[in-house]
Design a protein around this motif. Structure first.
Motif, PDB file in Angstrom:
ATOM      1  N   ASP A   1      42.108  86.208  64.526  1.00 44.16           N
ATOM      2  CA  ASP A   1      41.579  86.620  65.833  1.00 44.16           C
ATOM      3  C   ASP A   1      40.178  86.036  66.056  1.00 44.16           C
ATOM      4  O   ASP A   1      39.254  86.747  66.460  1.00 44.16           O
ATOM      5  CB  ASP A   1      41.550  88.148  65.962  1.00 44.16           C
ATOM      6  CG  ASP A   1      42.922  88.754  65.818  1.00 44.16           C
ATOM      7  OD1 ASP A   1      43.882  88.191  66.375  1.00 44.16           O
ATOM      8  OD2 ASP A   1      43.055  89.789  65.133  1.00 44.16           O
ATOM      9  N   ARG A   2      40.031  84.745  65.795  1.00 50.02           N
ATOM     10  CA  ARG A   2      38.732  84.083  65.883  1.00 50.02           C
ATOM     11  C   ARG A   2      38.159  84.160  67.298  1.00 50.02           C
ATOM     12  O   ARG A   2      38.844  83.917  68.276  1.00 50.02           O
ATOM     13  CB  ARG A   2      38.869  82.615  65.476  1.00 50.02           C
ATOM     14  CG  ARG A   2      37.544  81.917  65.295  1.00 50.02           C
ATOM     15  CD  ARG A   2      37.746  80.554  64.717  1.00 50.02           C
ATOM     16  NE  ARG A   2      36.485  79.945  64.369  1.00 50.02           N
ATOM     17  CZ  ARG A   2      36.368  78.769  63.807  1.00 50.02           C
ATOM     18  NH1 ARG A   2      37.447  78.069  63.520  1.00 50.02           N
ATOM     19  NH2 ARG A   2      35.187  78.277  63.525  1.00 50.02           N
ATOM     20  N   GLY A   3      36.899  84.534  67.386  1.00 49.16           N
ATOM     21  CA  GLY A   3      36.213  84.616  68.670  1.00 49.16           C
ATOM     22  C   GLY A   3      36.455  85.905  69.427  1.00 49.16           C
ATOM     23  O   GLY A   3      35.905  86.109  70.494  1.00 49.16           O
ATOM     24  N   GLU A   4      37.271  86.780  68.878  1.00 46.94           N
ATOM     25  CA  GLU A   4      37.541  88.053  69.531  1.00 46.94           C
ATOM     26  C   GLU A   4      36.748  89.168  68.844  1.00 46.94           C
ATOM     27  O   GLU A   4      36.217  88.994  67.753  1.00 46.94           O
ATOM     28  CB  GLU A   4      39.043  88.369  69.463  1.00 46.94           C
ATOM     29  CG  GLU A   4      39.895  87.353  70.212  1.00 46.94           C
ATOM     30  CD  GLU A   4      41.369  87.692  70.128  1.00 46.94           C
ATOM     31  OE1 GLU A   4      41.719  88.870  69.878  1.00 46.94           O
ATOM     32  OE2 GLU A   4      42.175  86.773  70.310  1.00 46.94           O
ATOM     33  N   GLU A   5      36.692  90.309  69.493  1.00 47.65           N
ATOM     34  CA  GLU A   5      35.950  91.439  68.951  1.00 47.65           C
ATOM     35  C   GLU A   5      36.523  91.908  67.615  1.00 47.65           C
ATOM     36  O   GLU A   5      35.803  92.337  66.729  1.00 47.65           O
ATOM     37  CB  GLU A   5      35.965  92.593  69.963  1.00 47.65           C
ATOM     38  CG  GLU A   5      35.052  93.731  69.596  1.00 47.65           C
ATOM     39  CD  GLU A   5      34.989  94.770  70.687  1.00 47.65           C
ATOM     40  OE1 GLU A   5      35.265  95.941  70.381  1.00 47.65           O
ATOM     41  OE2 GLU A   5      34.678  94.409  71.842  1.00 47.65           O
ATOM     42  N   LYS A   6      37.828  91.793  67.453  1.00 48.47           N
ATOM     43  CA  LYS A   6      38.491  92.246  66.227  1.00 48.47           C
ATOM     44  C   LYS A   6      38.630  91.127  65.183  1.00 48.47           C
ATOM     45  O   LYS A   6      39.454  91.215  64.273  1.00 48.47           O
ATOM     46  CB  LYS A   6      39.856  92.839  66.551  1.00 48.47           C
ATOM     47  CG  LYS A   6      40.795  91.876  67.261  1.00 48.47           C
ATOM     48  CD  LYS A   6      42.082  92.544  67.623  1.00 48.47           C
ATOM     49  CE  LYS A   6      42.989  91.528  68.328  1.00 48.47           C
ATOM     50  NZ  LYS A   6      44.255  92.086  68.668  1.00 48.47           N
ATOM     51  N   GLU A   7      37.795  90.113  65.280  1.00 47.95           N
ATOM     52  CA  GLU A   7      37.851  88.961  64.373  1.00 47.95           C
ATOM     53  C   GLU A   7      37.710  89.386  62.906  1.00 47.95           C
ATOM     54  O   GLU A   7      36.901  90.248  62.581  1.00 47.95           O
ATOM     55  CB  GLU A   7      36.734  87.975  64.725  1.00 47.95           C
ATOM     56  CG  GLU A   7      36.671  86.770  63.821  1.00 47.95           C
ATOM     57  CD  GLU A   7      35.568  85.817  64.217  1.00 47.95           C
ATOM     58  OE1 GLU A   7      35.877  84.725  64.688  1.00 47.95           O
ATOM     59  OE2 GLU A   7      34.385  86.182  64.048  1.00 47.95           O
ATOM     60  N   LYS A   8      38.528  88.765  62.054  1.00 46.99           N
ATOM     61  CA  LYS A   8      38.448  89.002  60.614  1.00 46.99           C
ATOM     62  C   LYS A   8      38.235  87.661  59.933  1.00 46.99           C
ATOM     63  O   LYS A   8      38.859  86.667  60.284  1.00 46.99           O
ATOM     64  CB  LYS A   8      39.731  89.641  60.092  1.00 46.99           C
ATOM     65  CG  LYS A   8      39.939  91.040  60.571  1.00 46.99           C
ATOM     66  CD  LYS A   8      41.187  91.637  59.962  1.00 46.99           C
ATOM     67  CE  LYS A   8      41.417  93.031  60.490  1.00 46.99           C
ATOM     68  NZ  LYS A   8      42.627  93.633  59.948  1.00 46.99           N
ATOM     69  N   ILE A   9      37.351  87.648  58.953  1.00 52.53           N
ATOM     70  CA  ILE A   9      37.031  86.423  58.219  1.00 52.53           C
ATOM     71  C   ILE A   9      37.096  86.715  56.727  1.00 52.53           C
ATOM     72  O   ILE A   9      36.599  87.735  56.267  1.00 52.53           O
ATOM     73  CB  ILE A   9      35.624  85.908  58.584  1.00 52.53           C
ATOM     74  CG1 ILE A   9      35.544  85.586  60.067  1.00 52.53           C
ATOM     75  CG2 ILE A   9      35.261  84.699  57.738  1.00 52.53           C
ATOM     76  CD1 ILE A   9      34.143  85.235  60.536  1.00 52.53           C
ATOM     77  N   ARG A  10      37.698  85.811  55.987  1.00 52.82           N
ATOM     78  CA  ARG A  10      37.726  85.878  54.529  1.00 52.82           C
ATOM     79  C   ARG A  10      37.174  84.550  54.005  1.00 52.82           C
ATOM     80  O   ARG A  10      37.538  83.494  54.521  1.00 52.82           O
ATOM     81  CB  ARG A  10      39.152  86.041  53.996  1.00 52.82           C
ATOM     82  CG  ARG A  10      39.873  87.240  54.549  1.00 52.82           C
ATOM     83  CD  ARG A  10      39.579  88.447  53.716  1.00 52.82           C
ATOM     84  NE  ARG A  10      40.335  89.567  54.244  1.00 52.82           N
ATOM     85  CZ  ARG A  10      39.936  90.802  54.177  1.00 52.82           C
ATOM     86  NH1 ARG A  10      38.811  91.102  53.599  1.00 52.82           N
ATOM     87  NH2 ARG A  10      40.658  91.767  54.662  1.00 52.82           N
ATOM     88  N   THR A  11      36.314  84.583  53.001  1.00 53.51           N
ATOM     89  CA  THR A  11      35.791  83.355  52.421  1.00 53.51           C
ATOM     90  C   THR A  11      36.049  83.341  50.908  1.00 53.51           C
ATOM     91  O   THR A  11      36.005  84.387  50.257  1.00 53.51           O
ATOM     92  CB  THR A  11      34.276  83.195  52.663  1.00 53.51           C
ATOM     93  OG1 THR A  11      33.596  84.293  52.082  1.00 53.51           O
ATOM     94  CG2 THR A  11      33.972  83.138  54.148  1.00 53.51           C
ATOM     95  N   TYR A  12      36.304  82.144  50.399  1.00 52.85           N
ATOM     96  CA  TYR A  12      36.611  81.959  48.983  1.00 52.85           C
ATOM     97  C   TYR A  12      35.984  80.672  48.483  1.00 52.85           C
ATOM     98  O   TYR A  12      35.922  79.676  49.219  1.00 52.85           O
ATOM     99  CB  TYR A  12      38.130  81.877  48.756  1.00 52.85           C
ATOM    100  CG  TYR A  12      38.858  83.103  49.216  1.00 52.85           C
ATOM    101  CD1 TYR A  12      39.049  84.177  48.350  1.00 52.85           C
ATOM    102  CD2 TYR A  12      39.355  83.190  50.511  1.00 52.85           C
ATOM    103  CE1 TYR A  12      39.704  85.326  48.764  1.00 52.85           C
ATOM    104  CE2 TYR A  12      40.017  84.338  50.935  1.00 52.85           C
ATOM    105  CZ  TYR A  12      40.191  85.390  50.065  1.00 52.85           C
ATOM    106  OH  TYR A  12      40.832  86.508  50.480  1.00 52.85           O
TER     107      TYR A  12
END
Length: 114
Positions: free
Chosen positions: A99-110
């Motif tokens: 959901d990039r750019g939305e309020e409910k955006e989730k990001i995971r980094t590795y």
């Protein structure tokens, strides 16, 4: 025994179909799991080492950066992103977006050391 082997090979083979089709050779097991969200497989295409990021959960976008912050160019298929080892030159940062750019955006980094 034949039925058990056939059924077992279907469930045990975790290599995504696209990895098998795209690469000349590939690892049977993931070289790294990104929690329950994705797996990384190593393969070879025309003599060059390639890393395949296979999405398990529906994250829509994947970015890969080297440790200098430069984005690597990637190819993609259905739920599969891949880049060459020669471009990455060692350690990379993998970012999964939902959901990039939305309020409910989730990001995971590795971090991944290839």
């Amino acid at each position: 025994a034949i039925v058990g082997f056939t059924v077992g090979s279907v469930f045990i083979n975790t290599v995504p179909k696209e990895v098998i089709e795209l690469s000349d050779s590939y690892s049977e097991e993931p070289v790294k799991n990104l929690d329950q969200y994705a797996s990384i497989f190593e393969g070879e295409i025309d003599g060059e080492t390639v890393f395949f990021i296979s999405l398990i959960e529906k994250y829509e976008e994947v970015e890969v950066l080297d440790y200098n912050g430069n984005y690597l160019s990637m190819s993609e298929g259905k739920d599969l992103y891949y880049y060459t080892q020669s471009e990455s030159q060692g350690k990379v940062i993998i970012i999964l977006y939902k959901d990039r750019g939305e309020e409910k955006e989730k990001i995971r980094t590795y971090n991944f050391n290839n």
